[in-house]
Design a protein around this motif. Structure first.
Motif, PDB file in Angstrom:
ATOM      1  N   GLU A 309     -52.770 118.673 -47.465  1.00  0.00           N
ATOM      2  CA  GLU A 309     -52.025 117.413 -47.416  1.00  0.00           C
ATOM      3  C   GLU A 309     -50.706 117.546 -48.174  1.00  0.00           C
ATOM      4  OE1 GLU A 309     -50.445 113.586 -47.979  1.00  0.00           O
ATOM      5  OE2 GLU A 309     -51.119 114.868 -49.625  1.00  0.00           O
ATOM      6  N   LEU A 310     -50.736 118.215 -49.331  1.00  0.00           N
ATOM      7  CA  LEU A 310     -49.506 118.404 -50.114  1.00  0.00           C
ATOM      8  C   LEU A 310     -48.513 119.297 -49.370  1.00  0.00           C
ATOM      9  CD1 LEU A 310     -50.899 118.848 -53.743  1.00  0.00           C
ATOM     10  CD2 LEU A 310     -49.778 116.838 -52.757  1.00  0.00           C
ATOM     11  N   MET A 311     -49.033 120.306 -48.676  1.00  0.00           N
ATOM     12  CA  MET A 311     -48.146 121.154 -47.883  1.00  0.00           C
ATOM     13  C   MET A 311     -47.532 120.371 -46.732  1.00  0.00           C
ATOM     14  SD  MET A 311     -50.473 124.640 -47.844  1.00  0.00           S
ATOM     15  CE  MET A 311     -49.353 125.594 -46.820  1.00  0.00           C
ATOM     16  N   ALA A 312     -48.312 119.478 -46.112  1.00  0.00           N
ATOM     17  CA  ALA A 312     -47.780 118.643 -45.029  1.00  0.00           C
ATOM     18  C   ALA A 312     -46.700 117.712 -45.564  1.00  0.00           C
ATOM     19  CB  ALA A 312     -48.920 117.852 -44.383  1.00  0.00           C
ATOM     20  N   GLU A 313     -46.959 117.115 -46.736  1.00  0.00           N
ATOM     21  CA  GLU A 313     -45.947 116.262 -47.374  1.00  0.00           C
ATOM     22  C   GLU A 313     -44.667 117.045 -47.643  1.00  0.00           C
ATOM     23  OE1 GLU A 313     -46.903 114.009 -50.813  1.00  0.00           O
ATOM     24  OE2 GLU A 313     -48.774 113.219 -50.000  1.00  0.00           O
ATOM     25  N   ALA A 314     -44.813 118.281 -48.092  1.00  0.00           N
ATOM     26  CA  ALA A 314     -43.640 119.104 -48.398  1.00  0.00           C
ATOM     27  C   ALA A 314     -42.818 119.361 -47.141  1.00  0.00           C
ATOM     28  CB  ALA A 314     -44.087 120.420 -49.031  1.00  0.00           C
ATOM     29  N   ARG A 315     -43.510 119.648 -46.020  1.00  0.00           N
ATOM     30  CA  ARG A 315     -42.783 119.863 -44.765  1.00  0.00           C
ATOM     31  C   ARG A 315     -42.052 118.598 -44.335  1.00  0.00           C
ATOM     32  NH1 ARG A 315     -47.773 121.787 -43.247  1.00  0.00           N
ATOM     33  NH2 ARG A 315     -47.972 120.237 -41.586  1.00  0.00           N
ATOM     34  N   LEU A 316     -42.715 117.457 -44.490  1.00  0.00           N
ATOM     35  CA  LEU A 316     -42.105 116.184 -44.128  1.00  0.00           C
ATOM     36  C   LEU A 316     -40.880 115.916 -44.992  1.00  0.00           C
ATOM     37  CD1 LEU A 316     -42.053 113.393 -42.747  1.00  0.00           C
ATOM     38  CD2 LEU A 316     -43.687 112.616 -44.491  1.00  0.00           C
ATOM     39  N   TYR A 317     -41.011 116.139 -46.292  1.00  0.00           N
ATOM     40  CA  TYR A 317     -39.905 115.863 -47.209  1.00  0.00           C
ATOM     41  C   TYR A 317     -38.733 116.803 -46.945  1.00  0.00           C
ATOM     42  CZ  TYR A 317     -37.713 114.289 -51.535  1.00  0.00           C
ATOM     43  OH  TYR A 317     -36.857 113.735 -52.463  1.00  0.00           O
ATOM     44  N   ASP A 318     -39.018 118.088 -46.683  1.00  0.00           N
ATOM     45  CA  ASP A 318     -37.949 119.044 -46.378  1.00  0.00           C
ATOM     46  C   ASP A 318     -37.241 118.646 -45.082  1.00  0.00           C
ATOM     47  OD1 ASP A 318     -38.580 120.492 -48.629  1.00  0.00           O
ATOM     48  OD2 ASP A 318     -39.777 121.992 -47.563  1.00  0.00           O
ATOM     49  N   TYR A 319     -38.018 118.202 -44.092  1.00  0.00           N
ATOM     50  CA  TYR A 319     -37.451 117.753 -42.813  1.00  0.00           C
ATOM     51  C   TYR A 319     -36.562 116.538 -43.036  1.00  0.00           C
ATOM     52  CZ  TYR A 319     -37.480 116.400 -37.847  1.00  0.00           C
ATOM     53  OH  TYR A 319     -37.112 116.071 -36.561  1.00  0.00           O
ATOM     54  N   HIS A 320     -37.008 115.661 -43.908  1.00  0.00           N
ATOM     55  CA  HIS A 320     -36.253 114.458 -44.240  1.00  0.00           C
ATOM     56  C   HIS A 320     -34.926 114.827 -44.920  1.00  0.00           C
ATOM     57  CE1 HIS A 320     -35.527 110.327 -45.599  1.00  0.00           C
ATOM     58  NE2 HIS A 320     -35.397 110.787 -46.834  1.00  0.00           N
ATOM     59  N   LEU A 321     -34.991 115.734 -45.893  1.00  0.00           N
ATOM     60  CA  LEU A 321     -33.786 116.125 -46.622  1.00  0.00           C
ATOM     61  C   LEU A 321     -32.828 116.940 -45.765  1.00  0.00           C
ATOM     62  CD1 LEU A 321     -35.236 117.134 -50.121  1.00  0.00           C
ATOM     63  CD2 LEU A 321     -34.160 114.974 -49.459  1.00  0.00           C
ATOM     64  N   ASP A 322     -33.369 117.534 -44.698  1.00  0.00           N
ATOM     65  CA  ASP A 322     -32.544 118.374 -43.825  1.00  0.00           C
ATOM     66  C   ASP A 322     -31.691 117.542 -42.869  1.00  0.00           C
ATOM     67  OD1 ASP A 322     -31.744 120.965 -43.053  1.00  0.00           O
ATOM     68  OD2 ASP A 322     -33.038 120.872 -41.282  1.00  0.00           O
ATOM     69  N   GLY A 323     -31.735 116.224 -43.051  1.00  0.00           N
ATOM     70  CA  GLY A 323     -30.889 115.363 -42.230  1.00  0.00           C
ATOM     71  C   GLY A 323     -31.643 114.503 -41.252  1.00  0.00           C
ATOM     72  N   HIS A 324     -32.934 114.708 -41.140  1.00  0.00           N
ATOM     73  CA  HIS A 324     -33.748 113.902 -40.235  1.00  0.00           C
ATOM     74  C   HIS A 324     -34.325 112.717 -41.013  1.00  0.00           C
ATOM     75  CE1 HIS A 324     -33.551 117.227 -37.322  1.00  0.00           C
ATOM     76  NE2 HIS A 324     -33.742 118.019 -38.363  1.00  0.00           N
ATOM     77  N   PHE A 325     -33.447 111.833 -41.425  1.00  0.00           N
ATOM     78  CA  PHE A 325     -33.831 110.742 -42.314  1.00  0.00           C
ATOM     79  C   PHE A 325     -34.809 109.783 -41.614  1.00  0.00           C
ATOM     80  CE2 PHE A 325     -29.544 112.020 -43.751  1.00  0.00           C
ATOM     81  CZ  PHE A 325     -29.902 112.468 -45.012  1.00  0.00           C
ATOM     82  N   THR A 326     -35.894 109.515 -42.309  1.00  0.00           N
ATOM     83  CA  THR A 326     -36.916 108.611 -41.794  1.00  0.00           C
ATOM     84  C   THR A 326     -37.218 107.572 -42.849  1.00  0.00           C
ATOM     85  OG1 THR A 326     -37.874 110.448 -40.550  1.00  0.00           O
ATOM     86  CG2 THR A 326     -39.229 108.459 -40.815  1.00  0.00           C
ATOM     87  N   PRO A 327     -37.078 106.300 -42.535  1.00  0.00           N
ATOM     88  CA  PRO A 327     -37.340 105.243 -43.526  1.00  0.00           C
ATOM     89  C   PRO A 327     -38.763 105.338 -44.086  1.00  0.00           C
ATOM     90  CG  PRO A 327     -36.267 104.337 -41.587  1.00  0.00           C
ATOM     91  CD  PRO A 327     -36.622 105.740 -41.250  1.00  0.00           C
ATOM     92  N   GLY A 328     -38.889 105.213 -45.403  1.00  0.00           N
ATOM     93  CA  GLY A 328     -40.186 105.185 -46.057  1.00  0.00           C
ATOM     94  C   GLY A 328     -40.707 106.519 -46.529  1.00  0.00           C
ATOM     95  N   VAL A 329     -40.067 107.623 -46.108  1.00  0.00           N
ATOM     96  CA  VAL A 329     -40.558 108.958 -46.476  1.00  0.00           C
ATOM     97  C   VAL A 329     -40.501 109.173 -47.976  1.00  0.00           C
ATOM     98  CG1 VAL A 329     -40.053 111.425 -46.368  1.00  0.00           C
ATOM     99  CG2 VAL A 329     -40.117 110.065 -44.273  1.00  0.00           C
ATOM    100  N   GLU A 330     -39.400 108.801 -48.596  1.00  0.00           N
ATOM    101  CA  GLU A 330     -39.255 109.039 -50.030  1.00  0.00           C
ATOM    102  C   GLU A 330     -40.266 108.243 -50.847  1.00  0.00           C
ATOM    103  OE1 GLU A 330     -35.147 108.232 -50.740  1.00  0.00           O
ATOM    104  OE2 GLU A 330     -34.583 110.331 -50.446  1.00  0.00           O
ATOM    105  N   ASP A 331     -40.678 107.086 -50.335  1.00  0.00           N
ATOM    106  CA  ASP A 331     -41.705 106.306 -51.031  1.00  0.00           C
ATOM    107  C   ASP A 331     -43.106 106.854 -50.761  1.00  0.00           C
ATOM    108  OD1 ASP A 331     -39.821 104.547 -52.091  1.00  0.00           O
ATOM    109  OD2 ASP A 331     -39.893 103.265 -50.304  1.00  0.00           O
ATOM    110  N   PHE A 332     -43.274 107.500 -49.618  1.00  0.00           N
ATOM    111  CA  PHE A 332     -44.590 108.009 -49.241  1.00  0.00           C
ATOM    112  C   PHE A 332     -44.916 109.332 -49.932  1.00  0.00           C
ATOM    113  CE2 PHE A 332     -46.914 110.947 -46.430  1.00  0.00           C
ATOM    114  CZ  PHE A 332     -48.144 110.312 -46.404  1.00  0.00           C
ATOM    115  N   VAL A 333     -43.950 110.226 -49.988  1.00  0.00           N
ATOM    116  CA  VAL A 333     -44.198 111.566 -50.544  1.00  0.00           C
ATOM    117  C   VAL A 333     -44.378 111.492 -52.053  1.00  0.00           C
ATOM    118  CG1 VAL A 333     -43.187 113.849 -50.920  1.00  0.00           C
ATOM    119  CG2 VAL A 333     -42.969 112.742 -48.690  1.00  0.00           C
ATOM    120  N   ASN A 334     -45.423 112.156 -52.540  1.00  0.00           N
ATOM    121  CA  ASN A 334     -45.695 112.225 -53.980  1.00  0.00           C
ATOM    122  C   ASN A 334     -44.782 113.282 -54.584  1.00  0.00           C
ATOM    123  OD1 ASN A 334     -46.706 112.426 -56.556  1.00  0.00           O
ATOM    124  ND2 ASN A 334     -48.847 112.529 -55.937  1.00  0.00           N
TER     125      ASN A 334
END
Length: 391
Positions: A309-334
């Motif tokens: 789950e932590l690895m999945a969160e990391a992929r999501l957060y990296d994807y988000h920071l790479d310019g694929h901004f998704t509302p709520g990601v920063e609040d969701f990722v630990n």
């Protein structure tokens, strides 16, 4: 990145070259060699640390009189039968290499180029599976007798070192039981039940609390060692001058056996998150200039699932920071537990004593097939039962 290769030591036939990632997970059946691997790796890291910080000409030379192998067997309590003429250990450390061939030869230890200028100090912490003895056995420090320093005696000494930081005024809240806090009073271990304020000796606590409490206390305190003044000899202090790499701890390294012991699945999750949180915190400490690590052995599918789950969160957060901004990601990722998925490694020791990489590079995630084989067995048996009943 440091690597280790082990052949023909105990149940281990051939690990292949294993890199010491920031989080390294080892899975295997009972007596498959998990403990053998983690102990050999920890010893190699300890020898490297000793050579990096000890300038005393009379310091123990691990490359003479079979001292590397003797100290490994004595400290980590290895049966001599674990080693044979075919045994082989090759450790490529940060600044030294260790090569041990056979069971009666000297280890070849080589300092790498730039060793003198680049060496540093680190804090090592081995938390054994027998950790609950400090709670389950009264006056263990007096009852346990050892003629030489071994892994259990060292653990007791380290426990005495860290528990003093948690008194009645600054107890530590345990993640595995959020209504329980730990504190030390005059050398004795106690817990406080938050809901009613009652206090009791840890001797009377549940087996899960007794098992998890030492992990939580030691990771909390040892991760805070990064950037603190190191415990070294007066002789070495005279030669350090302003070399902060040796005078202050630059990283922390944890070696934890079976953190899931006696814990409910949700508590396993909470403990694993707490371990990762402290390793991440140590790596983010600006006073530490080298990577901190944790090596874990486990039988638990829940530990593996938490890491996935932590690895999945990391992929999501990296994807988000790479310019694929998704509302709520920063609040969701630990974020307190965030580190790149590339910093996770996991291996399974099969029945032949060989290491199998469990990381699926495409996802990436840790394969749970080896741990979840019981589910396949249950499904197959239930299917057969239903055939008998319903035709």
């Amino acid at each position: 990145m440091a690597t280790i290769l082990i052949k023909n030591v105990g149940p281990l036939k051939d690990t292949g070259e294993i890199a010491l990632n920031k989080l390294l997970l080892i899975i295997g059946r009972q007596s498959s060699g998990k403990r053998t691997f983690i102990k050999v790796l920890c010893h190699c890291r300890w020898v490297e640390k000793t050579l990096m910080v000890d300038d005393d000409a009379s310091a123990k030379d691990y490359g003479k009189d079979q001292e590397f192998l003797k100290s490994l067997m004595t400290f980590h309590r290895f049966n001599p039968d674990f080693f044979s003429p075919d045994s082989y250990i090759k450790y490529e450390g940060d600044y030294i290499t260790i090569e041990q061939s056979g069971d009666d030869s000297d280890a070849i230890i080589t300092r790498k180029k730039g060793f003198g200028e680049r060496r540093y100090n680190t804090k090592l912490c081995f938390i054994p599976s027998e950790r609950n003895l400090i709670s389950a056995v009264k006056n263990l420090d007096k009852a346990y007798k050892a003629t030489e320093l071994d892994v259990l005696l060292n653990y007791l000494l380290e426990w005495d070192e860290v528990k003093e930081f948690y008194g009645t005024k600054n107890p530590l809240r345990l993640s595995v039981a959020r209504n329980i806090q730990y504190y030390n009073d005059g050398g004795a271990d106690f817990i406080i039940l938050s809901q009613n304020g009652k206090k009791m000796p840890v001797f009377y606590a549940s087996s899960g609390v007794q098992s998890a409490m030492p992990i939580e206390v030691m990771i909390d305190r040892y991760s805070a060692f990064v950037g603190e003044k190191a415990s070294i000899s007066k002789h070495d202090w005279k030669h350090i001058n302003d070399d902060t790499r040796k005078a202050y701890y630059q990283s922390v390294q944890f070696f934890i056996e079976e953190p899931e012991q006696n814990l409910y699945p949700m508590s396993q999750k909470d403990l694993m998150l707490n371990i990762v949180r402290h390793v991440v915190s140590a790596n983010r400490n600006e006073k530490g200039n080298f990577d901190s690590h944790v090596v874990i052995t486990t039988h638990s599918p829940y530990i593996l699932s938490v890491l996935n789950e932590l690895m999945a969160e990391a992929r999501l957060y990296d994807y988000h920071l790479d310019g694929h901004f998704t509302p709520g990601v920063e609040d969701f990722v630990n974020y307190d537990c965030y580190m790149s998925a590339a910093n996770y490694s996991a291996y399974y020791i099969n029945d032949n004593g060989l290491f199998e990489n469990l990381i699926d590079a495409e996802l990436p995630m840790i394969s749970g097939l080896e741990l979840d084989s019981v589910s396949d067995w249950v499904e197959e048996r239930i299917s057969k039962v239903n055939e008998f009943i319903y035709g």
